[in-house]
Design an enzyme around this catalytic site. Structure first.
Site, mmCIF file in Angstrom:
data_model
loop_
_atom_site.group_PDB
_atom_site.id
_atom_site.type_symbol
_atom_site.label_atom_id
_atom_site.label_comp_id
_atom_site.label_asym_id
_atom_site.label_seq_id
_atom_site.Cartn_x
_atom_site.Cartn_y
_atom_site.Cartn_z
ATOM 1 N N GLN A 97 -59.410 20.218 -15.096
ATOM 2 C CA GLN A 97 -58.277 19.287 -15.253
ATOM 3 C C GLN A 97 -58.222 18.754 -16.686
ATOM 4 O OE1 GLN A 97 -56.944 16.140 -12.403
ATOM 5 N NE2 GLN A 97 -58.161 14.775 -13.665
ATOM 6 N N ARG A 155 -63.960 11.229 -2.658
ATOM 7 C CA ARG A 155 -64.148 12.025 -1.440
ATOM 8 C C ARG A 155 -65.524 11.789 -0.795
ATOM 9 N NH1 ARG A 155 -60.779 15.514 -4.437
ATOM 10 N NH2 ARG A 155 -58.941 16.074 -3.229
ATOM 11 N N HIS A 172 -64.811 5.552 -12.041
ATOM 12 C CA HIS A 172 -63.566 5.024 -12.621
ATOM 13 C C HIS A 172 -63.859 3.775 -13.459
ATOM 14 C CE1 HIS A 172 -61.875 6.861 -8.787
ATOM 15 N NE2 HIS A 172 -61.187 7.473 -9.725
ATOM 16 N N GLY A 178 -56.681 5.951 -7.183
ATOM 17 C CA GLY A 178 -57.225 4.840 -6.401
ATOM 18 C C GLY A 178 -58.546 5.205 -5.757
ATOM 19 N N ASP A 190 -63.930 16.591 -13.378
ATOM 20 C CA ASP A 190 -62.780 17.494 -13.237
ATOM 21 C C ASP A 190 -62.623 18.260 -14.546
ATOM 22 O OD1 ASP A 190 -61.647 16.718 -10.556
ATOM 23 O OD2 ASP A 190 -61.788 14.770 -11.520
ATOM 24 N N GLN A 211 -49.834 17.298 -6.125
ATOM 25 C CA GLN A 211 -51.019 18.023 -6.594
ATOM 26 C C GLN A 211 -51.944 18.419 -5.448
ATOM 27 O OE1 GLN A 211 -52.534 14.627 -9.114
ATOM 28 N NE2 GLN A 211 -54.526 15.372 -8.442
ATOM 29 N N LEU A 270 -61.182 3.456 -5.976
ATOM 30 C CA LEU A 270 -61.975 3.380 -7.202
ATOM 31 C C LEU A 270 -63.466 3.270 -6.914
ATOM 32 C CD1 LEU A 270 -59.715 0.915 -9.245
ATOM 33 C CD2 LEU A 270 -59.657 3.418 -9.204
ATOM 34 N N GLY A 327 -62.554 11.790 -16.674
ATOM 35 C CA GLY A 327 -63.938 12.148 -16.386
ATOM 36 C C GLY A 327 -64.148 13.656 -16.480
ATOM 37 N N GLU A 328 -65.367 14.038 -16.908
ATOM 38 C CA GLU A 328 -65.676 15.465 -17.059
ATOM 39 C C GLU A 328 -66.024 16.139 -15.733
ATOM 40 O OE1 GLU A 328 -68.629 15.193 -20.163
ATOM 41 O OE2 GLU A 328 -67.151 15.705 -21.690
HETATM 42 O O1 PAF Z 1 -58.137 12.942 -11.531
HETATM 43 C C1 PAF Z 1 -57.303 12.323 -10.836
HETATM 44 O O2 PAF Z 1 -57.621 11.318 -10.186
HETATM 45 C C2 PAF Z 1 -55.883 12.844 -10.769
HETATM 46 O O3 PAF Z 1 -55.849 14.231 -10.796
HETATM 47 C C3 PAF Z 1 -54.986 12.244 -11.850
HETATM 48 C C4 PAF Z 1 -55.430 12.625 -13.243
HETATM 49 C C5 PAF Z 1 -54.960 10.726 -11.721
HETATM 50 C C6 PAF Z 1 -53.550 12.752 -11.668
HETATM 51 O O4 PAF Z 1 -53.031 12.420 -10.419
#
Ligand code: PAF
Length: 281
Positions: A154, A188, A38, A32, A151, A62, A34, A148-149
């Site tokens: 991730q 953030r 996003h 969220g 992260d 997380q 957004l 998205g790159e």
């Molecule tokens: O990148 C994020 O916003 C989060 O880590 C994700 C992939 C939605 C998992 O909670």
């Protein structure tokens, strides 16, 4: 009209109906708050799929820092407004109880991939990400999922998980979306004070500067230079700057050692932790 569901069952029924009609499912998982980053992923998903699911779930497992979890913006109504006209067809916004009626004890072995950078500084973070993304993929059963790159690590972890579990989903990496001054878009950023916001683009400035000049230095020298440039600002506290192989995310000694390299950075500006990266070659 965007359909909003809060339960797994309702979400599955809605998606299965689409699949039975032969529709392809694109998925954008989010927490969220957004922003344009996003929205870009969602528009891309809409261009490449018949039905687009966006999940909005602030995944508690997380967050290694309880304050970060408490302060994470929760703005479902505004998010729904922002989704209008993007091509999103279903929003899945579950509660924590819906996602975790019991603690999820799944374990993953990502080898060295989650031992560096974010994995080192945010213990447990990637386990929480992998658990939730696996669960979301099982609920949504997308053909393609968009990440998205920004992260960067991730994305590598999710690709690895999908490959290890042989999940039938294509992971689509999407370029970082930046503000006009270079700051990578992030939920953030809304927490930055006016002064911090003015200073924040320094992160990208340091990264784009080194992209031009890295070949003059060894990888470790590059790391020191970027760290030094960011630390010069009294606003920043660097957590790490890492120069790593784009595939393994491990550091290396000479530029010839790897085919592609990326510089990843995490730094606090006030109490807000920002991350960014740039692919060097
Ligand atoms: O990148 C994020 O916003 C989060 O880590 C994700 C992939 C939605 C998992 O909670």
């Amino acid at each position: 009209m965007i359909n909003l569901t809060h339960t797994i069952t309702e979400t599955q029924i809605t998606i299965q109906k689409q699949k039975s009609e032969g529709k392809t499912i694109g998925f954008v998982p989010t927490m969220g708050a957004l922003h344009e980053g996003h929205i870009t992923l969602i528009r891309r998903a809409a261009a490449e799929n018949d039905f687009v699911v966006v999940s909005i779930f602030v995944n508690p497992i997380q967050f290694n820092n309880p304050e970060d979890l408490a302060k994470y913006p929760r703005t479902l109504d505004e998010d729904m407004e922002k989704l209008a006209g993007t091509g999103c067809t279903l929003v899945f916004a579950p509660s924590a109880d819906e996602m975790y009626p019991e603690p999820d004890l799944t374990e993953f072995d990502f080898g060295q991939l989650d031992k560096v950078m974010e994995g080192k500084f945010r213990p447990g973070h990637f386990k929480g990400v992998a658990i939730v993304v696996k669960k979301l993929f099982e609920i949504v059963t997308p053909h393609k999922a968009y990440f998205g790159e920004k992260d960067f690590q991730q994305l590598a972890i999710i690709k690895k998980m999908v490959s290890m579990l042989q999940m039938p989903v294509e992971i689509v990496p999407c370029p970082i979306i930046r503000e006009a001054d270079g700051l990578a878009m992030s939920s953030r950023n809304a927490r930055l004070s006016a002064d911090e916001r003015t200073e924040a683009p320094l992160l990208f400035k340091a990264l784009s500067g080194i992209k031009e000049n890295y070949s003059w230095f060894i990888p470790d020298g590059t790391k020191q230079l970027v760290t030094g440039e960011i630390q010069e600002s009294k606003y920043f506290r660097v957590e790490y700057v890492s120069v790593v192989d784009i595939e393994t995310l491990q550091p290396f000694e000479d530029w010839q050692d790897v085919e592609h390299a990326v510089v990843c950075v995490a730094a606090f500006i006030g109490s807000v932790r920002l991350i960014d990266n740039i692919v060097l070659y």
